[in-house]
Design a protein around this motif. Sequence first.
Motif, short mmCIF file in Angstrom:
data_model
loop_
_atom_site.label_atom_id
_atom_site.label_comp_id
_atom_site.label_asym_id
_atom_site.label_seq_id
_atom_site.Cartn_x
_atom_site.Cartn_y
_atom_site.Cartn_z
N ILE A 184 0.86 -1.18 0.00
CA ILE A 184 0.00 0.00 0.00
C ILE A 184 0.90 1.23 0.00
O ILE A 184 1.63 1.48 0.97
CB ILE A 184 -0.93 0.01 1.23
CG1 ILE A 184 -1.64 -1.34 1.38
CG2 ILE A 184 -1.93 1.15 1.12
CD1 ILE A 184 -2.39 -1.80 0.18
N ASP A 187 -3.38 6.10 0.24
CA ASP A 187 -4.80 5.73 0.23
C ASP A 187 -5.41 5.80 -1.17
O ASP A 187 -6.62 5.63 -1.33
CB ASP A 187 -5.60 6.56 1.22
CG ASP A 187 -5.61 8.04 0.88
OD1 ASP A 187 -4.92 8.45 -0.09
OD2 ASP A 187 -6.31 8.80 1.58
N ILE A 190 -1.57 1.51 -4.99
CA ILE A 190 -1.16 0.19 -4.53
C ILE A 190 -0.32 -0.45 -5.63
O ILE A 190 -0.56 -0.22 -6.82
CB ILE A 190 -2.41 -0.67 -4.20
CG1 ILE A 190 -2.03 -1.99 -3.54
CG2 ILE A 190 -3.27 -0.91 -5.43
CD1 ILE A 190 -3.23 -2.73 -2.97
N VAL A 217 -8.15 -0.27 3.28
CA VAL A 217 -7.73 -1.56 2.72
C VAL A 217 -7.58 -2.61 3.81
O VAL A 217 -7.19 -2.32 4.95
CB VAL A 217 -6.41 -1.40 1.94
CG1 VAL A 217 -5.28 -0.95 2.86
CG2 VAL A 217 -6.03 -2.68 1.22
N ALA A 238 -6.05 -8.11 -1.70
CA ALA A 238 -6.33 -6.84 -1.02
C ALA A 238 -7.78 -6.49 -1.27
O ALA A 238 -8.28 -6.62 -2.40
CB ALA A 238 -5.42 -5.74 -1.54
N LEU A 240 -10.32 -3.38 -1.11
CA LEU A 240 -10.36 -1.93 -1.03
C LEU A 240 -11.80 -1.47 -0.84
O LEU A 240 -12.70 -1.89 -1.59
CB LEU A 240 -9.79 -1.30 -2.31
CG LEU A 240 -8.44 -1.83 -2.82
CD1 LEU A 240 -7.99 -1.02 -4.03
CD2 LEU A 240 -7.39 -1.81 -1.75
#
Length: 746
Positions: A184, A187, A190, A217, A238, A240
């Motif tokens: 990460i 925000d 990625i 995340v 991941a 999100l």
Amino acid sequence: MKKLIPALILACFFISSGKTDKINDITQYVNPFIGTGGHGHTFPGAVVPFGMVQLSPDTRTQGWDACSGYYTEDTSILGFSHRHLSGTGMTDFADVLFTPFSGKLQLENGNLKEYYPLNFSHKNEKASAGFYTVNFDNGIKASMTASTRAGFHEYKFPSEEAGIIIDLHHNLNNQKVLESSIEIISDTEIRGMRLTEGWSKRDYVYFHAKFNKPFKVELYKDNKIVSGKQLKAAHIKAVLYFENPKEVKAKVGISPVDERGALQNLDAEIPHWDFDKTQKQATALWKNQLEKIKIEGGTQEQKTIFYTGLYHAFIHPSTYSDTDKRYRGQDLKIHTLDSGTYYTVFSLWDTYRAQMPLIDLIAPSKTNEFINSLLIKYQQGGLLPMWDLAANYTGTMIGAHSTSLIADAYTKNIRGYDTELAYKAMMRSIPYDTTGVKVNHPAIWEWLMTKGKKYNEEMGFIPADKDVIFATSRGLEYAYNDWALAQVAKDMGKTEDYKWLSERGMRYKKYYDKATGFMRALDSNGKFIGPFNPSFSDHMNSPYCEGNAWQWTWFVPQDVNGLIDLMGGKVSFEEKLDALFNTTAKLEGADASADISGLIGQYAHGNEPSHHIIYFYNYINKPFKTQELADKIMKEQYRNAPDGLSGNEDCGQMSSWYILNAIGFYQVAPGDPTYTISRPLFDKVTIDLERGKKLIVKTINNAPENKYVESVTLNGKILNSLFFKHDQIASGGELVFKMTSKIVKK
């Protein structure tokens, strides 16, 4: 008979996206859904010509029809991954899966579920050149477009709780993830990578994703939540979550080199957040590519089949170098180009036959780029590849068709590469010698450096009783490859090599059995092995590769007149050829290859070994039979439908056969720059040949019933032969066909 899809569903497949005005746009004739059913193995997602990214939906992960990730009979989508193969018979890629979700994710025993498939209807799905969109049953709308090295996602969510799962474990047909990572960055950003073992034994993919809205995340390992902002493991995801997710956009750059390369690719190609702009740029790239051949006349169906075929012909080979010229080489190390672009995905056993000759004609500069890529692979890996995939020797298929491609270009005077290096590389493909060859998986040797080569050197043929799979087909293909190289040796003045290679090019005669009239398997003593059934096929235990004796008996494109003599002259040759098309279409054998499809008698148009055979009638002055068969195949085995291909698209080969025949000619033996007359479909075809030159092909008295060629003129002069040379059209000119409904015997 393949399953037919209702007309209402088919209608939606060629509706334009609505994102651009296509009234006068040639891309309106592209239907990316052709080949997504049957066993065409194509994908409908977003790609630009020869792009690194193929951003497309995945509907299944297992089985032969998962090769492109998408199959038209499925009614749910697992997500959208960033690389796909078009029309192959093998499975790989499907990297970095994005799955949108709405509402709260449901856990199973506290664990994240493996997949969250999204149900959809084909009537709510659309695709065009460089664009794909679908409205899911749960109200999510997903749209995709792409540049060469980056994908652009646009999601519209119906609820305030929504997000995207990034899945690095997703794979097709049990492809193994050896390593993957997610980090990460902020925000809104990625990045990560994954290393897989599948068809390509070591495939590195790096990605950098940017989002237009901030996210929260969660990271998962083996579907269990873990803490932190960085994670390395084989099975990771991941999740999100976005606030106010009414419209979420994601831009994803990929690279075979590293995360920095992925970011640079993204920033260089999609520096903005304007989805429509990127889509228009993708459409413009396709428009420019497709307009290299302009057609007039023909039906809507024929135009759609033609331009979709041209679209499929320009998907692969795929860019494999970053914008900064770095790439992962055949030694799996990082290198930097001095100039140009480096490519991968060379399905050479298929594409040397028609796709590469098509590119030779309309884009010889691209041919030079492809050959330079192959020569780099030779320098770094020690051998020209058979089927190159992501800097890997896959060892798939047979023969040495890098030689076919290079020799054909050379004989057409396409020489924007080191010709002496090319000759050395082609000669290196002949012996059974592992010295200096670098492969990244020992099992590849069974295919790449087969015992067949050793026996061909020592015995002059390949015996089928020495545990050499596809022995007869290998022997026939090596004979053709050596003949093709002999043509280069002759031009270069390498007299002794020419004599040696020419002898090898005639070794096909050793496999011919005059008693049965077929090419057959030999034992170590040079005797034919019995019992013999020419209709028998065993997928992995046969002297014939993806075929049987009926189909492989005709694999002598380099010496058709010699084959005529071997069969006893033109009369018996014609009788045998007629029998091929008129015998029963039934295949014998419990494990017959699924690739043997599109049968007319035992002629199998759905697979490549048959693609040159119908033109053999031209060699015995029976062109009307070639024209009848070309007309029949184009009408019956190509349709504007998901199951509109009779076999695998094979990276553009199946479509390129149609394109060349619809124009009016075909090349039987790459390495001999000679075309032979087929059956043109359109009133007028204008082909841009680079350097401002144009080849115009006109058809007089063109009508569906007028399938026979009455006469042909080339640049105003009557063509008194059914054949003409590449150099007669390479600088432009006018080819005019006069058609008739009556058989013309000459």
